[in-house]
Design a protein around this motif. Structure first.
Motif, PDB file in Angstrom:
ATOM      1  N   GLU A  27      -2.729 -13.034  29.957  1.00  0.00           N
ATOM      2  CA  GLU A  27      -1.780 -12.715  31.035  1.00  0.00           C
ATOM      3  C   GLU A  27      -2.494 -12.087  32.219  1.00  0.00           C
ATOM      4  O   GLU A  27      -2.239 -12.425  33.370  1.00  0.00           O
ATOM      5  CB  GLU A  27      -0.702 -11.751  30.515  1.00  0.00           C
ATOM      6  N   ASP A  28      -3.379 -11.151  31.922  1.00  0.00           N
ATOM      7  CA  ASP A  28      -4.036 -10.422  33.010  1.00  0.00           C
ATOM      8  C   ASP A  28      -4.911 -11.347  33.854  1.00  0.00           C
ATOM      9  O   ASP A  28      -5.003 -11.189  35.066  1.00  0.00           O
ATOM     10  CB  ASP A  28      -4.856  -9.257  32.442  1.00  0.00           C
ATOM     11  N   THR A  29      -5.578 -12.314  33.199  1.00  0.00           N
ATOM     12  CA  THR A  29      -6.479 -13.202  33.952  1.00  0.00           C
ATOM     13  C   THR A  29      -5.781 -14.478  34.403  1.00  0.00           C
ATOM     14  O   THR A  29      -6.358 -15.254  35.157  1.00  0.00           O
ATOM     15  CB  THR A  29      -7.694 -13.626  33.091  1.00  0.00           C
ATOM     16  N   GLN A  30      -4.565 -14.730  33.915  1.00  0.00           N
ATOM     17  CA  GLN A  30      -3.848 -15.975  34.246  1.00  0.00           C
ATOM     18  C   GLN A  30      -4.726 -17.190  33.933  1.00  0.00           C
ATOM     19  O   GLN A  30      -4.867 -18.107  34.771  1.00  0.00           O
ATOM     20  CB  GLN A  30      -3.447 -15.982  35.737  1.00  0.00           C
ATOM     21  N   ALA A  31      -5.278 -17.211  32.737  1.00  0.00           N
ATOM     22  CA  ALA A  31      -6.198 -18.292  32.354  1.00  0.00           C
ATOM     23  C   ALA A  31      -5.468 -19.633  32.311  1.00  0.00           C
ATOM     24  O   ALA A  31      -4.331 -19.714  31.865  1.00  0.00           O
ATOM     25  CB  ALA A  31      -6.796 -17.978  30.986  1.00  0.00           C
ATOM     26  N   ARG A  32      -6.156 -20.688  32.766  1.00  0.00           N
ATOM     27  CA  ARG A  32      -5.555 -22.033  32.721  1.00  0.00           C
ATOM     28  C   ARG A  32      -5.825 -22.712  31.389  1.00  0.00           C
ATOM     29  O   ARG A  32      -5.131 -23.641  30.997  1.00  0.00           O
ATOM     30  CB  ARG A  32      -6.137 -22.902  33.846  1.00  0.00           C
ATOM     31  N   LEU A  33      -6.903 -22.273  30.744  1.00  0.00           N
ATOM     32  CA  LEU A  33      -7.348 -22.956  29.529  1.00  0.00           C
ATOM     33  C   LEU A  33      -7.775 -21.903  28.506  1.00  0.00           C
ATOM     34  O   LEU A  33      -8.346 -20.876  28.873  1.00  0.00           O
ATOM     35  CB  LEU A  33      -8.541 -23.847  29.897  1.00  0.00           C
ATOM     36  N   LEU A  34      -7.515 -22.208  27.235  1.00  0.00           N
ATOM     37  CA  LEU A  34      -7.994 -21.345  26.152  1.00  0.00           C
ATOM     38  C   LEU A  34      -8.874 -22.187  25.232  1.00  0.00           C
ATOM     39  O   LEU A  34      -8.476 -23.290  24.835  1.00  0.00           O
ATOM     40  CB  LEU A  34      -6.797 -20.777  25.378  1.00  0.00           C
ATOM     41  N   ILE A  35     -10.047 -21.676  24.940  1.00  0.00           N
ATOM     42  CA  ILE A  35     -10.936 -22.379  24.004  1.00  0.00           C
ATOM     43  C   ILE A  35     -11.018 -21.537  22.733  1.00  0.00           C
ATOM     44  O   ILE A  35     -11.340 -20.345  22.783  1.00  0.00           O
ATOM     45  CB  ILE A  35     -12.349 -22.562  24.605  1.00  0.00           C
ATOM     46  N   THR A  36     -10.712 -22.140  21.601  1.00  0.00           N
ATOM     47  CA  THR A  36     -10.728 -21.387  20.356  1.00  0.00           C
ATOM     48  C   THR A  36     -11.252 -22.282  19.234  1.00  0.00           C
ATOM     49  O   THR A  36     -11.816 -23.346  19.492  1.00  0.00           O
ATOM     50  CB  THR A  36      -9.322 -20.812  20.057  1.00  0.00           C
ATOM     51  N   ALA A  37     -11.082 -21.845  17.992  1.00  0.00           N
ATOM     52  CA  ALA A  37     -11.494 -22.630  16.824  1.00  0.00           C
ATOM     53  C   ALA A  37     -10.375 -22.555  15.803  1.00  0.00           C
ATOM     54  O   ALA A  37      -9.527 -21.660  15.875  1.00  0.00           O
ATOM     55  CB  ALA A  37     -12.792 -22.062  16.247  1.00  0.00           C
ATOM     56  N   ASP A  38     -10.402 -23.473  14.844  1.00  0.00           N
ATOM     57  CA  ASP A  38      -9.374 -23.391  13.804  1.00  0.00           C
ATOM     58  C   ASP A  38      -9.506 -22.070  13.044  1.00  0.00           C
ATOM     59  O   ASP A  38      -8.512 -21.503  12.597  1.00  0.00           O
ATOM     60  CB  ASP A  38      -9.410 -24.619  12.878  1.00  0.00           C
ATOM     61  N   GLY A  39     -10.725 -21.589  12.912  1.00  0.00           N
ATOM     62  CA  GLY A  39     -10.940 -20.302  12.250  1.00  0.00           C
ATOM     63  C   GLY A  39     -12.399 -19.921  12.317  1.00  0.00           C
ATOM     64  O   GLY A  39     -13.220 -20.649  12.879  1.00  0.00           O
ATOM     65  N   GLY A  40     -12.707 -18.760  11.761  1.00  0.00           N
ATOM     66  CA  GLY A  40     -14.095 -18.326  11.675  1.00  0.00           C
ATOM     67  C   GLY A  40     -14.269 -17.648  10.331  1.00  0.00           C
ATOM     68  O   GLY A  40     -13.281 -17.359   9.655  1.00  0.00           O
ATOM     69  N   TYR A  41     -15.518 -17.401   9.921  1.00  0.00           N
ATOM     70  CA  TYR A  41     -15.749 -16.763   8.633  1.00  0.00           C
ATOM     71  C   TYR A  41     -16.172 -15.317   8.826  1.00  0.00           C
ATOM     72  O   TYR A  41     -17.014 -15.006   9.678  1.00  0.00           O
ATOM     73  CB  TYR A  41     -16.829 -17.506   7.853  1.00  0.00           C
TER      74      TYR A  41
END
Ligand code: ATP
Ligand code: MG
Length: 652
Positions: A183-197
């Motif tokens: 919200e604070d950065t008003q990001a247009r895109l989010l890059i994530t992963a299904d999960g991490g270990y």
């Protein structure tokens, strides 16, 4: 003594000279150091201008080094243009560095992946082309919420390649913290992963990201999901895209975009030790220069070194010393995905032995945690490849320093105790391993070009070598923050207003000894006032940690009718001392502190605990302990708290 100064009570007198062998091969020797310091003092424009021209590749050379016409909104090299990913990748491709390992990555399960500079360059180019295909442009914000995998670095550098501003959110953060930052950065895109270990378990990053977005008042257009665990996740059609699908379709080449040196490279939120995190904005040119120079000077990196900084890329330490500094230098970076003690307490030492790590950089919290588990763990491994150690994040108590020096460094390796902040972009006060004799617990002297001072409540410089005060910077430097994202007023108020914009105010208290060495005494907010004596937290905590039974300690004040404040110490015991008579031990520890530094510092109360409340980056949150010691309800921002259970236990 003026009542506005903070008393220095620590009596640490051990010193360790620079090993001759180290000095002979160091990237910076005494003569170079003195020449640089002199030049920086006499002609800062020439000093910084030469360094920026010598060390960075500019697409359009700059003419103006510093623009201070709108101070304290300083601009550096601001008529020049460059691309950060070119400086970290492309410029190494015409040299033998091309086929050298840029990243050696080990997963928690023990798989190892190596990416050469040429390979990393190709992956970054390809992913940058993907971002462009999705319509991401210069200045757009991209949030990155990833595990410690090479793809996280690829995502950061791909943003830099097209001038998008990344904001990395630590993968251990909750949906709520991610939501706030989106919200604070008003990001247009989010890059994530299904999960991490982490510690044998899967961290459900995609699930958290879904929750963050469903609560967020701002909608990202797309979410790119890297497949790491293969767990089933919910993909929202139209919005969510698999990394590997995009990569299969993308062009391999993406021409880098030259950006203005002042163009924001990144926004990163502070750790939240003292309050609500601030979105710190760093530039492209000045930030890159400072992370590169400090990596070269302080870590003394050589082309053949394997270098390991254990910080997650979600912290500034991960930005400057896993990604930008070392890659700009063409170094080999070792990266590890999992928990430090998984499957056992020897994991770090095992990887140092296995990958022949030469330079190792970690945090006092990790050092104290590993120290608590006993020497037998490191002693099982061959640590002879190590030649230099570093620490950052909190003051390191002299006894923890000694343990690191002896048990890990075998009294051969200098220790760089690096004082700096998210805001400073890179190291500020730190030993140079070939130049600076060491004193355990001191971050020693400022780096060339950095001009700290210590001032009292009125902004007067404190000359005394006994008294402490506000740590300030009297001159700007290229790696400094440019503003707080979206909140110029907070930038001024937090860092400049206290002394009418004359100094950058770090928010830490410190004192300077007769050799000009700096000793960080704690946060200004945490200073205790006991019978008119103003005491830093670090010194009482260090006296406690110097007792063989104590692994870790945190000291806070609570109101006291007569003394003003009473000293309340929270103490974690070493494993070997668990199960002792607690009342007797509390008496012993109180007497021990009184003996070590004087009756004024004798804790009024000692509370034993298994853990201290910490930020996710491992820093003790004294503001919460203060509320607990006072019996108050906790109403503060706890979004970056690591271990909520600890707080609940302490409250009981
Ligand atoms: P917030 O500003 O939100 O309270 P934070 O200050 O913990 O969070 P960071 O920028 O991660 O956020 O940490 C910088 C702080 O860490 C410094 O101001 C200092 O208090 C502490 N610190 C870092 N390195 C050292 C060091 N070598 N010695 C002493 N203190 C250190
Ligand atoms: Mg801070």
């Amino acid at each position: 003594m003026s009542g506005t100064q903070i008393e220095s009570i620590l009596t640490e007198a051990r010193t360790f000279p620079v090993p001759e062998e180290f000095a002979r091969q160091a990237n910076m020797d005494q003569a170079q150091y003195e020449a640089l310091c002199r030049q920086a003092a006499e002609n800062p424009a020439e000093f910084w201008g030469k360094l920026a021209r010598d060390h960075l590749h500019w697409d359009k050379p700059f003419n103006q080094v510093l623009d201070d016409s709108q101070a304290p909104f300083y601009k550096w090299f601001s008529d020049g243009e460059l691309n950060v990913s070119v400086n970290c990748l492309d410029r190494h491709l015409d040299s033998p560095t091309r086929n050298k390992a840029a990243i050696i990555w080990e997963s928690e399960q023990g798989e190892v992946v190596t990416l050469t500079y040429a390979q990393l360059h190709r992956e970054v180019s390809r992913f940058a082309a993907t971002l462009q295909d999705l319509g991401i442009h210069l200045g757009d914000r991209v949030a990155i919420y990833m595990p410690m995998v090479p793809e996280a670095v690829i995502a950061m550098l791909a943003c830099a390649r097209i001038g998008a501003i990344h904001t990395v959110v630590f993968g251990g953060f909750s949906a709520e913290a991610l939501k706030d930052r989106i919200e604070d950065t008003q990001a247009r895109l989010l890059i994530t992963a299904d999960g991490g270990y982490r510690a044998g378990k899967v961290v459900p990053l995609k699930h958290n990201a879904d929750q963050a977005l469903s609560r967020s008042s701002h909608a990202v257009e797309h979410m790119i999901v890297f497949q790491r665990t293969g767990e089933e996740v919910n993909m929202q059609s139209g919005r969510d895209l698999w990394w590997h699908d995009l990569a299969a379709k993308a062009q391999v080449d993406c021409a880098p975009l030259a950006v203005n040196a002042e163009h924001p490279l990144l926004i990163l939120y502070t750790s939240g030790s003292t309050g609500k995190p601030k979105g710190i904005v760093h530039s492209s040119g000045g930030y890159l220069l400072w992370s590169l120079l400090t990596t070269h000077w302080v870590f003394d990196l050589k082309p053949t070194d394997v270098y390991w900084c254990t910080a997650d890329i979600g912290w500034i330490t991960g930005h400057s010393y896993v990604v930008y500094g070392p890659l700009a230098l063409g170094a080999t970076v070792f990266m590890y995905e999992g928990a430090p003690t998984y499957p056992d307490a020897g994991r770090f030492w095992d990887m140092i032995e296995h990958h022949r790590v030469n330079v190792f950089y970690t945090a006092p919290t990790a050092i104290r945690a590993l120290m608590k588990l006993g020497d037998e763990w490191p002693n099982r491994y061959d640590l002879s490849s190590l030649r230099l150690l570093g620490t950052v994040g909190e003051p390191i108590n002299p006894e923890a320093w000694m343990w690191y020096y002896k048990v890990i460094g075998k009294e051969r390796c200098p220790i760089a105790d690096t004082w700096w902040q998210t805001e400073t972009g890179g190291h500020m006060i730190s030993p140079l391993p070939g130049v600076t004799p060491l004193k355990p617990g001191s971050c020693t002297r400022p780096l060339p070009g950095i001009f700290p001072d210590i001032v009292d409540e009125e902004g007067e410089i404190i000359q005394s070598t006994e008294a402490g005060g506000y740590l300030v910077m009297t001159r700007p430097w290229p790696g400094m923050l440019r503003t707080v994202w979206g909140d110029e007023a907070r930038y001024i108020e937090n860092y400049w207003a206290k002394f009418n914009n004359r100094f950058y105010v770090a928010g830490d208290s410190a004192h300077r000894d007769m050799d000009g060495y700096y000793w960080i005494m704690g946060r200004i907010d945490d200073v205790l006032n006991v019978s008119g004596h103003r005491l830093g937290t670090m010194e009482i905590e260090s006296a406690l940690v110097a007792h063989p039974a104590v692994a870790e300690a945190a000291v806070v004040g609570r109101p006291h009718e007569i003394k003003g404040e009473a000293i309340c110490a929270f103490v974690v015991l070493r494993q070997s001392h668990a199960g002792e008579d607690m009342d007797a031990l509390a008496q012993t520890l109180r007497a021990h502190v009184a003996d070590a530094i004087g009756p004024i510092a004798r804790p009024d109360e000692i509370r034993f605990t298994d853990n201290l409340p910490k930020t996710r980056s491992g820093k003790i949150m004294r503001r919460l302990l203060r509320a607990i010691a006072r019996g108050e309800e906790i109403t503060q921002d706890t979004s970056t708290l690591e271990n909520e259970e600890t707080v609940r236990q302490l409250e009981r």
